[in-house]
Design an enzyme around this catalytic site. Structure first.
Site, PDB file in Angstrom:
ATOM      1  N   ASP A   1       7.682   6.143  10.119  1.00 17.69           N
ATOM      2  CA  ASP A   1       7.529   5.107  11.133  1.00 17.69           C
ATOM      3  C   ASP A   1       8.550   5.014  12.264  1.00 17.69           C
ATOM      4  O   ASP A   1       9.583   5.664  12.280  1.00 17.69           O
ATOM      5  CB  ASP A   1       7.377   3.743  10.454  1.00 17.69           C
ATOM      6  CG  ASP A   1       6.131   3.045  10.983  1.00 17.69           C
ATOM      7  OD1 ASP A   1       5.522   3.559  11.929  1.00 17.69           O
ATOM      8  OD2 ASP A   1       5.770   1.970  10.458  1.00 17.69           O
TER       9      ASP A   1
ATOM     10  N   GLY B   1       0.811  -1.220   0.000  1.00 15.87           N
ATOM     11  CA  GLY B   1       0.000   0.000   0.000  1.00 15.87           C
ATOM     12  C   GLY B   1       0.840   1.263   0.000  1.00 15.87           C
ATOM     13  O   GLY B   1       0.635   2.163  -0.825  1.00 15.87           O
TER      14      GLY B   1
ATOM     15  N   GLU C   1      -9.124  -3.339   2.506  1.00 17.44           N
ATOM     16  CA  GLU C   1      -9.012  -4.099   1.255  1.00 17.44           C
ATOM     17  C   GLU C   1     -10.227  -5.014   1.077  1.00 17.44           C
ATOM     18  O   GLU C   1     -10.727  -5.199  -0.037  1.00 17.44           O
ATOM     19  CB  GLU C   1      -7.709  -4.921   1.265  1.00 17.44           C
ATOM     20  CG  GLU C   1      -6.475  -4.047   1.182  1.00 17.44           C
ATOM     21  CD  GLU C   1      -5.150  -4.738   1.497  1.00 17.44           C
ATOM     22  OE1 GLU C   1      -4.124  -4.056   1.548  1.00 17.44           O
ATOM     23  OE2 GLU C   1      -5.156  -5.974   1.698  1.00 17.44           O
TER      24      GLU C   1
ATOM     25  N   ASP D   1       5.188  45.641  29.593  1.00 20.07           N
ATOM     26  CA  ASP D   1       4.620  44.717  30.574  1.00 20.07           C
ATOM     27  C   ASP D   1       5.800  44.124  31.363  1.00 20.07           C
ATOM     28  O   ASP D   1       6.942  44.170  30.895  1.00 20.07           O
ATOM     29  CB  ASP D   1       3.850  43.621  29.818  1.00 20.07           C
ATOM     30  CG  ASP D   1       3.517  42.450  30.703  1.00 20.07           C
ATOM     31  OD1 ASP D   1       2.951  42.674  31.788  1.00 20.07           O
ATOM     32  OD2 ASP D   1       3.838  41.300  30.322  1.00 20.07           O
TER      33      ASP D   1
HETATM   34  O1  LIG Z   1       8.900  -4.338   8.182  1.00 13.92           O
HETATM   35  P1  LIG Z   1       8.305  -5.397   9.042  1.00 13.92           P
HETATM   36  O2  LIG Z   1       8.934  -5.450  10.385  1.00 13.92           O
HETATM   37  O3  LIG Z   1       8.313  -6.720   8.363  1.00 13.92           O
HETATM   38  O4  LIG Z   1       6.765  -5.064   9.334  1.00 13.92           O
HETATM   39  C1  LIG Z   1       5.849  -4.715   8.324  1.00 13.92           C
HETATM   40  C2  LIG Z   1       5.255  -3.340   8.576  1.00 13.92           C
HETATM   41  O5  LIG Z   1       4.354  -3.433   9.677  1.00 13.92           O
HETATM   42  C3  LIG Z   1       3.801  -2.237  10.248  1.00 13.92           C
HETATM   43  O6  LIG Z   1       2.594  -1.786   9.636  1.00 13.92           O
HETATM   44  C4  LIG Z   1       1.818  -0.682  10.085  1.00 13.92           C
HETATM   45  O7  LIG Z   1       1.455   0.099   8.977  1.00 13.92           O
HETATM   46  C5  LIG Z   1       0.201  -0.130   8.363  1.00 13.92           C
HETATM   47  C6  LIG Z   1       0.007   0.921   7.304  1.00 13.92           C
HETATM   48  O8  LIG Z   1       0.085   2.217   7.828  1.00 13.92           O
HETATM   49  C7  LIG Z   1      -0.926  -0.080   9.390  1.00 13.92           C
HETATM   50  O9  LIG Z   1      -2.152  -0.369   8.755  1.00 13.92           O
HETATM   51  C8  LIG Z   1      -0.647  -1.078  10.485  1.00 13.92           C
HETATM   52  O10 LIG Z   1      -1.642  -0.969  11.488  1.00 13.92           O
HETATM   53  C9  LIG Z   1       0.717  -0.904  11.091  1.00 13.92           C
HETATM   54  O11 LIG Z   1       0.992  -1.990  11.945  1.00 13.92           O
HETATM   55  C10 LIG Z   1       4.885  -1.178  10.374  1.00 13.92           C
HETATM   56  O12 LIG Z   1       4.355   0.073  10.759  1.00 13.92           O
HETATM   57  C11 LIG Z   1       5.785  -1.013   9.176  1.00 13.92           C
HETATM   58  O13 LIG Z   1       6.820  -0.099   9.449  1.00 13.92           O
HETATM   59  C12 LIG Z   1       6.384  -2.356   8.860  1.00 13.92           C
HETATM   60  O14 LIG Z   1       7.209  -2.232   7.732  1.00 13.92           O
HETATM   61  O1  LIG Z   2       0.088 -12.711   1.857  1.00 13.48           O
HETATM   62  C1  LIG Z   2      -0.101 -11.520   2.103  1.00 13.48           C
HETATM   63  C2  LIG Z   2      -1.005 -11.105   3.084  1.00 13.48           C
HETATM   64  C3  LIG Z   2      -1.185  -9.749   3.304  1.00 13.48           C
HETATM   65  N1  LIG Z   2      -0.535  -8.846   2.578  1.00 13.48           N
HETATM   66  C4  LIG Z   2      -0.744  -7.383   2.791  1.00 13.48           C
HETATM   67  O2  LIG Z   2      -0.204  -6.958   4.033  1.00 13.48           O
HETATM   68  C5  LIG Z   2      -0.815  -5.759   4.411  1.00 13.48           C
HETATM   69  C6  LIG Z   2      -1.072  -5.785   5.891  1.00 13.48           C
HETATM   70  O3  LIG Z   2      -1.301  -4.485   6.327  1.00 13.48           O
HETATM   71  P1  LIG Z   2      -2.073  -4.162   7.675  1.00 13.48           P
HETATM   72  O4  LIG Z   2      -2.227  -2.706   7.763  1.00 13.48           O
HETATM   73  O5  LIG Z   2      -3.369  -4.904   7.715  1.00 13.48           O
HETATM   74  O6  LIG Z   2      -1.138  -4.689   8.864  1.00 13.48           O
HETATM   75  P2  LIG Z   2       0.456  -4.567   9.161  1.00 13.48           P
HETATM   76  O7  LIG Z   2       1.030  -5.866   8.724  1.00 13.48           O
HETATM   77  O8  LIG Z   2       0.953  -3.437   8.375  1.00 13.48           O
HETATM   78  O9  LIG Z   2       0.571  -4.396  10.617  1.00 13.48           O
HETATM   79  C7  LIG Z   2      -2.097  -5.629   3.600  1.00 13.48           C
HETATM   80  O10 LIG Z   2      -1.953  -4.600   2.647  1.00 13.48           O
HETATM   81  C8  LIG Z   2      -2.203  -6.975   2.900  1.00 13.48           C
HETATM   82  O11 LIG Z   2      -2.787  -6.944   1.606  1.00 13.48           O
HETATM   83  C9  LIG Z   2       0.376  -9.261   1.629  1.00 13.48           C
HETATM   84  O12 LIG Z   2       0.989  -8.412   0.968  1.00 13.48           O
HETATM   85  N2  LIG Z   2       0.561 -10.599   1.399  1.00 13.48           N
HETATM   86 MG   LIG Z   3       3.060  39.524  31.300  1.00 12.72          MG
END
Ligand SMILES: O=P(O)(O)OC[C@H]1O[C@H](O[C@H]2O[C@H](CO)[C@@H](O)[C@H](O)[C@H]2O)[C@H](O)[C@@H](O)[C@@H]1O
Ligand SMILES: O=c1ccn([C@@H]2O[C@H](COP(=O)(O)OP(=O)(O)O)[C@@H](O)[C@H]2O)c(=O)[nH]1
Ligand SMILES: [Mg+2]
Length: 733
Positions: free
Chosen positions: A142, A33, A381, A499
């Site tokens: 982040d 995304g 999604e 003041d």
């Molecule tokens: O890079 P990783 O340690 O493998 O983790 C994957 C990403 O996870 C987190 O996702 C967050 O972002 C989403 C989009 O804004 C949001 O929907 C979700 O609630 C969050 O958990 C993390 O913030 C990323 O930095 C990581 O890359």
């Molecule tokens: O096999 C998978 C399952 C999930 N997703 C993607 O992982 C993202 C998860 O984002 P979310 O905000 O729900 O949680 P986060 O992993 O970022 O905490 C979504 O865009 C999903 O479409 C993916 O790329 N491959």
């Molecule tokens: Mg004053």
């Protein structure tokens, strides 16, 4: 050659999948995304994205990878295995991640984690600095890079920096358990605009800033190191168009048809998450177990497709969770399965986006139950994929997405019974109700998509920078110093209204300790030595105090906001016809608040009463001041009084007493050719409003004022007054 300003995106991971095959590195840009949304930014012109390529690359191969990445406008920050273990797995995912998701007991506060977090943030800073030019904009993403905004700001003070945090920002009481919380907050405050998914995150961040830094706040604006910083919520959206049109994709249609055939008489419930204890995976399984136990009629009739994407599997808590899931899935399946049916289809792997789209299409129910989640894109999604406006979303109130998708069945994931009832309700939801709810959610997901998110953030960042610029033009020293000095020099009859508290001296917990120092005496002495100057101290202080402090100088004085006045070489005079009969009634009320509020006290003057709360616990003082103002509102009107909120004070006085009237009185029948007034408080606004337009009016400490200009603090005021004195000296030679 002209260099165009560029935008630099920075995140821990680059939006690219990098793999090694037979010694050769292959790159595949990812379609996540964020990558899609920011594609419109970083792929344009000379814009770039800086981040970690996701694997360790030996030094002798780094140039090769660098070149490959350059084709996609990507710049790598190479991390060693040790850094990945200490900075990424350690500080990011064993300290910040659990704390920011409210799981304080999961955190490991290792000093080496923090040391590495700092040095990796510095490593990112070095790469940014190598690639940045004046006028560039940077957007940091982040929790892995919380120190980066300040690190870059220190090197490049004028650069435009945006910061967005994708995970929740916890309440201050949670944040404070981190030993390095001050450094974290000041790292973040290097940004000009800070964005979070929800308004709650914004509130928590602002409250942490008020507890951990000395910067001033007004609404969502922070004044920090002379920079105006804005904090706002930008709920992230998804690529709606992509998910909607994917449903018509040939591959997806094939997957969907296959599924439908093999699950004709079963309701399909879907969940998709990374393996993470924040996602409430176990709670969801327990709710399903409870459902099958309480409602055996659903055996054979509902299946959960549960996709868990491997993530951070080197962090111990994640490994543990994986075992727990395996066990619980095994238990439930073996307990309830029939010859032709299993309740849970569990996949520990990732899938192609086409396969995910097919799953979204066939799922009658999507269940999203995080214990905490910054946003949660899966829920959006699913909604975007429901092109027939049917299907039911069960969504945890702890996910940022629940603030927008309030037509989902909202659940508290800690309440297993509640989640179980929501599943039951979803199974039985009539098509009409599904349609109403889904239509409204689709409308929201469509409108607030990823493109609008990027646009809103970038537009706001630009706006913040413009406000900062306009602020500079209101700064009295930066913008009008020369004109002011010129006018001062040419004039023969000057009025200088000053003041006292907050303008000539700083604030002090004990009001008597905020007394004048030698520097101030020197300034006032020299200013008033010039016969062309009438220097008027115009204060809310008691006249006895002003007399004691300044009685020996050649000054004129206005005390208690005008209730007492002293012209040069004359005695103090009270305004005629003032009454103080009201004081006892008001004081009785104020005393009841003082008795309940440690640190507060009442100051009594001849014609006014002040309730002070500078030493009261942060937040409580403001709350009490509000209570007092509500309590006394009627009495104030009846008795012809005025209530004035000030800097950690609330003051009650006769309505006819105000600094504006007092200043007017001073000017009556006089025609000075230079007027200047400086003040920091609400009460000084009356002076600014009343003076003629050619007067220089200067607000101290803020730019929100009726005054034309502002100065940052009493030190800048003293510098300005000293510059007048030096002009005097030069002319007298
Ligand atoms: O890079 P990783 O340690 O493998 O983790 C994957 C990403 O996870 C987190 O996702 C967050 O972002 C989403 C989009 O804004 C949001 O929907 C979700 O609630 C969050 O958990 C993390 O913030 C990323 O930095 C990581 O890359
Ligand atoms: O096999 C998978 C399952 C999930 N997703 C993607 O992982 C993202 C998860 O984002 P979310 O905000 O729900 O949680 P986060 O992993 O970022 O905490 C979504 O865009 C999903 O479409 C993916 O790329 N491959
Ligand atoms: Mg004053």
């Amino acid at each position: 050659m002209t260099v165009h300003n560029k935008t630099i995106i920075i995140s821990n991971r680059l939006p690219v999948k990098i793999t090694e095959h037979n010694g050769e590195y292959r790159l595949r840009p990812s379609e996540g995304g964020l990558a899609t949304g920011l594609g419109s930014v970083y792929k344009r012109g000379n814009n770039v994205w800086i981040g970690w390529p996701g694997i360790e690359v030996p030094e002798d191969r780094q140039d090769e990878v660098r070149q490959k990445l350059a084709e996609f406008n990507l710049i790598p920050v190479f991390l060693t295995n040790e850094e990945i273990s200490l900075y990424y797995e350690g500080f990011s995912n064993e300290v910040l991640w659990p704390i920011f998701h409210y799981l304080t007991t999961y955190a490991n506060f290792e000093q080496t984690y923090w040391d590495s977090y700092k040095s990796v943030n510095e490593k990112f800073r070095d790469t940014v600095i190598q690639n940045i030019n004046d006028g560039d904009t940077i957007w940091v993403h982040d929790y892995q890079l919380l120190l980066l905004p300040c690190l870059v700001r220190t090197e490049r003070p004028a650069v435009t920096i945006g910061f967005f945090q994708h995970i929740p920002f916890p309440s201050y009481e949670i944040l404070r358990v981190i030993p390095w919380r001050e450094e974290i907050i000041s790292g973040m405050l290097g940004a000009d605009l800070l964005g979070f998914h929800t308004f709650d995150d914004v509130k928590h961040f602002l409250s942490a800033v008020s507890m951990l830094s000395s910067s001033k706040q007004s609404e969502n604006i922070i004044m920090h190191k002379n920079r105006q910083i804005v904090v706002e919520s930008f709920p992230m959206g998804i690529d709606y168009q992509k998910f909607e049109s994917l449903t018509r994709h040939e591959k997806v249609a094939k997957h969907t048809a296959n599924f439908k055939e093999s699950h004709q008489n079963t309701k399909i419930m879907l969940s998709i998450d990374r393996l993470d204890y924040s996602k409430g995976i176990l709670q969801r399984l327990q709710a399903l177990e409870l459902l099958l136990q309480m409602h055996p009629e659903y055996i054979d009739k509902i299946s959960l497709f549960m996709i868990v994407v491997p993530s951070r599997d080197t962090v111990p808590k994640y490994k543990e969770l994986r075992d727990q899931i395996d066990q619980l899935v095994g238990n439930i399946n073996s307990r309830f399965r029939t010859l032709n049916w299993v309740p849970i289809h569990y996949f520990y792997r990732s899938f192609s986006v086409e396969f995910l789209s097919a799953l979204y299409s066939i799922a009658d129910i999507c269940i999203v139950t995080p214990m905490r989640d910054g946003m949660n894109l899966v829920s959006k999604e699913y909604v975007a994929s429901r092109t027939k406006n049917d299907g039911v979303l069960i969504l945890s109130e702890m996910a940022g997405a629940s603030k927008e998708l309030n037509d989902a069945l909202i659940v508290n994931p800690n309440n297993i019974g509640d989640v179980m009832r929501a599943i039951n309700r979803a199974i039985n939801m009539p098509p009409d109700e599904q349609n109403t709810r889904m239509t409204s959610m689709r409308h929201i997901v469509k409108k607030f998509d990823i493109n609008l998110w990027v646009k809103n953030f970038m537009d706001k960042l630009l706006e913040v920078k413009e406000i900062q610029q306009s602020l500079l033009t209101k700064h009295a020293v930066l913008s009008v110093r020369e004109r002011m000095a010129d006018d001062y020099l040419k004039s023969k009859d000057r009025y200088i209204f000053l003041d006292y508290d907050g303008t000539l001296v700083g604030f002090h917990g004990d009001i008597d300790k905020a007394s004048p120092d030698q520097e101030l005496y020197d300034i006032l002495g020299q200013l008033s030595a010039d016969p062309a100057n009438r220097v008027v101290i115009i204060s809310g202080r008691r006249y006895q105090t002003l007399q004691q402090w300044f009685g020996h100088l050649n000054l004129e004085m206005i005390a208690e906001h005008g209730a007492w006045q002293k012209h040069l070489n004359e005695d103090w005079k009270a305004l005629p016809l003032l009454t103080d009969k009201w004081k006892q009634d008001v004081k009785t009320v104020l005393d009841t608040y003082t008795d309940r509020t440690p640190g507060s006290f009442v100051e009594e003057k001849s014609y006014s009463l002040v309730w002070h709360y500078r030493k009261v616990e942060k937040g409580l003082g403001e709350l009490r001041a509000n209570e007092i103002s509500n309590h006394l509102r009627m009495m104030i009107a009846d008795k012809g009084l005025q209530m004035m909120p000030g800097n950690k004070v609330i003051e009650f006085k006769n309505i006819e007493v105000n600094k504006g009237k007092a200043a007017q009185n001073w000017l009556y029948n006089n025609n000075p050719d230079f007027i200047i007034a400086l003040g920091d408080d609400h009460t000084d606004e009356d002076i600014f409003k009343t003076l003629p337009p050619e007067a220089y009016t200067i607000k101290v400490g803020s730019n929100i004022s009726a005054a034309q200009y502002y100065l940052r603090d009493f030190k800048e005021v003293r510098e300005l007054l000293k510059s007048f004195i030096s002009t005097q000296k030069i002319t007298s030679y």
